[in-house]
Design a protein around this motif. Structure first.
Motif, PDB file in Angstrom:
ATOM      1  N   ASP A  51       0.858  -1.184   0.000  1.00  0.00           N
ATOM      2  CA  ASP A  51       0.000   0.000   0.000  1.00  0.00           C
ATOM      3  C   ASP A  51       0.890   1.227   0.000  1.00  0.00           C
ATOM      4  O   ASP A  51       2.045   1.173   0.440  1.00  0.00           O
ATOM      5  CB  ASP A  51      -0.905  -0.003   1.244  1.00  0.00           C
ATOM      6  N   TRP A  52       0.374   2.345  -0.513  1.00  0.00           N
ATOM      7  CA  TRP A  52       1.164   3.564  -0.606  1.00  0.00           C
ATOM      8  C   TRP A  52       1.543   4.053   0.798  1.00  0.00           C
ATOM      9  O   TRP A  52       0.693   4.419   1.603  1.00  0.00           O
ATOM     10  CB  TRP A  52       0.389   4.650  -1.335  1.00  0.00           C
ATOM     11  N   GLY A  53       2.833   4.030   1.091  1.00  0.00           N
ATOM     12  CA  GLY A  53       3.323   4.451   2.397  1.00  0.00           C
ATOM     13  C   GLY A  53       4.610   3.728   2.725  1.00  0.00           C
ATOM     14  O   GLY A  53       5.123   2.933   1.929  1.00  0.00           O
ATOM     15  N   PHE A  54       5.149   4.002   3.908  1.00  0.00           N
ATOM     16  CA  PHE A  54       6.413   3.385   4.290  1.00  0.00           C
ATOM     17  C   PHE A  54       6.487   3.178   5.792  1.00  0.00           C
ATOM     18  O   PHE A  54       6.013   4.008   6.570  1.00  0.00           O
ATOM     19  CB  PHE A  54       7.593   4.252   3.837  1.00  0.00           C
ATOM     20  N   SER A  55       7.079   2.050   6.184  1.00  0.00           N
ATOM     21  CA  SER A  55       7.383   1.779   7.589  1.00  0.00           C
ATOM     22  C   SER A  55       8.466   0.715   7.636  1.00  0.00           C
ATOM     23  O   SER A  55       8.406  -0.270   6.904  1.00  0.00           O
ATOM     24  CB  SER A  55       6.136   1.296   8.349  1.00  0.00           C
ATOM     25  N   HIS A  97       8.544  12.513   8.340  1.00  0.00           N
ATOM     26  CA  HIS A  97       7.881  13.784   8.068  1.00  0.00           C
ATOM     27  C   HIS A  97       6.379  13.582   8.229  1.00  0.00           C
ATOM     28  O   HIS A  97       5.882  12.458   8.204  1.00  0.00           O
ATOM     29  CB  HIS A  97       8.234  14.320   6.680  1.00  0.00           C
ATOM     30  N   LEU A  98       5.663  14.682   8.387  1.00  0.00           N
ATOM     31  CA  LEU A  98       4.260  14.590   8.792  1.00  0.00           C
ATOM     32  C   LEU A  98       3.299  14.521   7.614  1.00  0.00           C
ATOM     33  O   LEU A  98       2.365  15.321   7.487  1.00  0.00           O
ATOM     34  CB  LEU A  98       3.919  15.773   9.711  1.00  0.00           C
ATOM     35  N   HIS A  99       3.490  13.527   6.763  1.00  0.00           N
ATOM     36  CA  HIS A  99       2.546  13.212   5.698  1.00  0.00           C
ATOM     37  C   HIS A  99       1.788  11.941   6.075  1.00  0.00           C
ATOM     38  O   HIS A  99       2.344  11.042   6.710  1.00  0.00           O
ATOM     39  CB  HIS A  99       3.259  13.035   4.360  1.00  0.00           C
ATOM     40  N   GLU A 100       0.557  11.869   5.620  1.00  0.00           N
ATOM     41  CA  GLU A 100      -0.335  10.788   6.031  1.00  0.00           C
ATOM     42  C   GLU A 100       0.212   9.394   5.726  1.00  0.00           C
ATOM     43  O   GLU A 100      -0.007   8.454   6.490  1.00  0.00           O
ATOM     44  CB  GLU A 100      -1.700  10.959   5.344  1.00  0.00           C
ATOM     45  N   ASP A 101       0.929   9.248   4.607  1.00  0.00           N
ATOM     46  CA  ASP A 101       1.434   7.930   4.242  1.00  0.00           C
ATOM     47  C   ASP A 101       2.617   7.475   5.111  1.00  0.00           C
ATOM     48  O   ASP A 101       3.138   6.375   4.931  1.00  0.00           O
ATOM     49  CB  ASP A 101       1.804   7.865   2.755  1.00  0.00           C
ATOM     50  N   HIS A 102       3.001   8.333   6.064  1.00  0.00           N
ATOM     51  CA  HIS A 102       4.067   7.993   7.009  1.00  0.00           C
ATOM     52  C   HIS A 102       3.593   8.053   8.459  1.00  0.00           C
ATOM     53  O   HIS A 102       4.290   7.593   9.357  1.00  0.00           O
ATOM     54  CB  HIS A 102       5.263   8.923   6.820  1.00  0.00           C
ATOM     55  N   THR A 103       2.409   8.618   8.670  1.00  0.00           N
ATOM     56  CA  THR A 103       1.896   8.796  10.036  1.00  0.00           C
ATOM     57  C   THR A 103       0.560   8.086  10.286  1.00  0.00           C
ATOM     58  O   THR A 103       0.060   8.101  11.410  1.00  0.00           O
ATOM     59  CB  THR A 103       1.691  10.293  10.355  1.00  0.00           C
ATOM     60  N   GLY A 104      -0.020   7.467   9.251  1.00  0.00           N
ATOM     61  CA  GLY A 104      -1.360   6.887   9.378  1.00  0.00           C
ATOM     62  C   GLY A 104      -1.504   5.848  10.479  1.00  0.00           C
ATOM     63  O   GLY A 104      -2.568   5.724  11.089  1.00  0.00           O
ATOM     64  N   GLY A 105      -0.434   5.082  10.746  1.00  0.00           N
ATOM     65  CA  GLY A 105      -0.514   4.048  11.775  1.00  0.00           C
ATOM     66  C   GLY A 105      -0.003   4.492  13.128  1.00  0.00           C
ATOM     67  O   GLY A 105       0.040   3.687  14.077  1.00  0.00           O
ATOM     68  N   LEU A 106       0.385   5.781  13.253  1.00  0.00           N
ATOM     69  CA  LEU A 106       1.011   6.254  14.487  1.00  0.00           C
ATOM     70  C   LEU A 106       0.126   6.077  15.717  1.00  0.00           C
ATOM     71  O   LEU A 106       0.513   5.411  16.691  1.00  0.00           O
ATOM     72  CB  LEU A 106       1.411   7.725  14.336  1.00  0.00           C
ATOM     73  N   PHE A 107      -1.062   6.640  15.702  1.00  0.00           N
ATOM     74  CA  PHE A 107      -1.904   6.567  16.896  1.00  0.00           C
ATOM     75  C   PHE A 107      -2.479   5.172  17.135  1.00  0.00           C
ATOM     76  O   PHE A 107      -2.642   4.767  18.289  1.00  0.00           O
ATOM     77  CB  PHE A 107      -2.982   7.651  16.852  1.00  0.00           C
ATOM     78  N   PRO A 108      -2.769   4.379  16.090  1.00  0.00           N
ATOM     79  CA  PRO A 108      -3.131   2.979  16.351  1.00  0.00           C
ATOM     80  C   PRO A 108      -2.019   2.219  17.086  1.00  0.00           C
ATOM     81  O   PRO A 108      -2.299   1.447  18.007  1.00  0.00           O
ATOM     82  CB  PRO A 108      -3.362   2.409  14.950  1.00  0.00           C
ATOM     83  N   VAL A 109      -0.750   2.465  16.716  1.00  0.00           N
ATOM     84  CA  VAL A 109       0.360   1.799  17.415  1.00  0.00           C
ATOM     85  C   VAL A 109       0.456   2.311  18.841  1.00  0.00           C
ATOM     86  O   VAL A 109       0.629   1.528  19.794  1.00  0.00           O
ATOM     87  CB  VAL A 109       1.698   2.023  16.673  1.00  0.00           C
ATOM     88  N   LEU A 110       0.325   3.628  19.021  1.00  0.00           N
ATOM     89  CA  LEU A 110       0.387   4.195  20.366  1.00  0.00           C
ATOM     90  C   LEU A 110      -0.773   3.724  21.230  1.00  0.00           C
ATOM     91  O   LEU A 110      -0.681   3.704  22.461  1.00  0.00           O
ATOM     92  CB  LEU A 110       0.399   5.720  20.299  1.00  0.00           C
TER      93      LEU A 110
END
Length: 270
Positions: A51-55, A97-110
């Motif tokens: 999916d479009w994004g990176f981790s 950086h604060l783009h959605e494809d790099h931050t989308g899973g942040l709060f679910p992980v937290l």
């Protein structure tokens, strides 16, 4: 020396910021190092969703750093399960950086690991309010920072989109992980070398805003070579044509990336 001259020298000294890094290499310090691509546009391992994004998960002993969190928390959790990544064991989260494809899973992980420290390249009021409500420790990284033995952040870079990269010191050289490289991948590599004064073993991640011409790509690749980059693994926002240029230039030192790709480094491995 007059009091005026002494006062002037003191002021000059006070303006100088000295960053001292302890250059343990991560592989030796932790007994090994692992990189797992948990989220990427392209699939690498069967059954893992692209999916479009990176981790990328960085595992160094008990130190587990999640570099970026992809676009969709559900996909990140699904891929993590298939890759046997325990997101509850994450110690730190680095956001490039604060783009959605790099931050989308942040709060679910937290939501399942609220003890992780989040390192951000810039502040966003809405995000800071969410951190405060959840009691999450977060740091705004303006300058280069060491976050573990052999583990470093470039600090925020770029005049528009603020972005940081992760640098890992290993025996054969530096491993640089970039999110999208909005400040320019050459600038990121150059800063990493200036900070740690080591050769660059491997650069992986998104190589954004590459030249649209063959001549321009040859120039970029020549800059990679001039900077001594030994291996490359372009991913995420890197155009397929750009990947082809790098593959042709680097041959056996080109690493195909994608969701599910795992790289392991052991003590003494070159």
């Amino acid at each position: 020396m007059s009091a005026m001259e002494l006062g002037g020298r003191i002021k000059i000294i006070q303006r100088i910021t000295v960053v001292v890094f302890f250059l343990w290499d991560a592989v030796s310090a932790y007994g090994g190092l692992g990189l797992t691509i948990a989220y990427d546009n392209s699939p690498y391992m069967e059954g893992v969703t692209a999916d479009w994004g990176f981790s990328c998960l960085v595992t160094a002993g008990r130190k587990k750093i999640l570099f970026d969190t992809g676009k969709d928390g559900t996909i990140l959790f699904s891929n993590a399960s298939k890759l046997k990544i325990d997101l509850k064991a994450i110690n730190a989260i680095v956001i490039s950086h604060l783009h959605e494809d790099h931050t989308g899973g942040l709060f679910p992980v937290l939501g399942i690991q609220s003890n992780a420290t989040v390192f951000l390249p810039e502040a966003m009021p809405e995000m800071q309010q969410q951190f405060q409500a959840l009691g999450i420790k977060n740091l705004i990284v303006e300058k280069p920072m060491q976050i573990g033995k052999g583990l470093f952040l470039t600090g925020s870079m770029g005049k528009g989109i603020r972005e940081q990269a992760l640098i890992i010191n290993t025996p054969p050289g530096l491993i640089i992980i970039a999110g999208c490289s909005h400040p320019g991948i050459i600038n990121i590599i150059s800063r990493s070398k200036e900070l740690l004064h080591r050769p660059v073993y491997l650069v992986i991640g998104g190589f954004h805003s590459m030249p649209g011409t063959t001549e321009g790509m040859f120039k970029i690749i020549q800059q990679f070579k001039s900077l001594g980059v030994g291996k490359v693994g372009p991913a995420h926002c890197t155009d397929e044509k750009v990947k082809a240029f790098f593959k042709a230039a680097y041959g056996k030192n080109y690493i195909t990336m994608g969701a599910g790709k795992i790289l392991n480094f052991s003590v003494g491995k070159k």
